[in-house]
Write a protein that holds these residues in place. Structure first.
Motif, PDB file in Angstrom:
ATOM      1  N   GLN A  73     -18.801  12.690 -20.560  1.00  0.00           N
ATOM      2  CA  GLN A  73     -20.131  12.742 -20.344  1.00  0.00           C
ATOM      3  C   GLN A  73     -20.396  14.261 -20.280  1.00  0.00           C
ATOM      4  O   GLN A  73     -19.730  14.907 -19.387  1.00  0.00           O
ATOM      5  N   ALA A 116     -21.112  10.491 -23.886  1.00  0.00           N
ATOM      6  CA  ALA A 116     -22.567  10.113 -23.435  1.00  0.00           C
ATOM      7  C   ALA A 116     -23.290  11.493 -23.068  1.00  0.00           C
ATOM      8  O   ALA A 116     -22.631  12.377 -22.267  1.00  0.00           O
ATOM      9  N   GLN A 118     -26.350  13.106 -21.272  1.00  0.00           N
ATOM     10  CA  GLN A 118     -27.399  12.703 -20.125  1.00  0.00           C
ATOM     11  C   GLN A 118     -28.262  13.708 -19.801  1.00  0.00           C
ATOM     12  O   GLN A 118     -27.931  14.995 -19.524  1.00  0.00           O
TER      13      GLN A 118
END
Length: 129
Positions: A73, A116, A118
């Protein structure tokens, strides 16, 4: 207290050249190193812009199955800008996923290692309430 800084994560890939092209050329992440150490070991390191942590892949780097890392992430200031950047580079990326804990975009590398992206929520608005 000892500082423990994560500075390098090994990424399992099946084709080093394809991964180098994806991360270095397609994503545009700087390639810090690309060294053939021996017939069994090739080490490629890239660093996402703005990150203190680099990603390493190659031959003889990881015992994980290619594509099995599904826990990476990164944090960006704008999910909209990240999505536009990824799609503008030809990366297949999800639409923005709105969650109370952030706005997310998801993509995978050619082996299936997933990322991911974010955008953190604006916690300052909550602090003022």
């Amino acid at each position: 207290m000892v500082d423990y800084r994560i500075e390098l994560v090994a990424l399992p890939v099946s084709d080093v050249d394809r991964a180098r092209a994806f991360y270095g050329d397609t994503l545009g992440w700087p390639v810090d190193h690309d060294h053939v150490v021996s017939d069994e070991v090739r080490f490629v390191q890239v660093t996402p812009p703005g990150s203190a942590c680099s990603i390493a892949f190659g031959r003889g780097i990881s015992e994980m199955a290619p594509g099995s890392l599904r826990a990476l992430q990164v944090v960006v200031s704008s999910a909209d800008e990240a999505l536009a950047d990824l799609r503008g580079r030809g990366v297949e990326a999800s639409d923005i996923d709105e969650q109370p804990w952030g706005r997310f975009v998801y993509f995978s590398d050619p082996d299936g290692n997933s990322w991911a992206v974010q955008e953190l929520p604006d916690y300052s608005a909550q602090a003022q309430q």
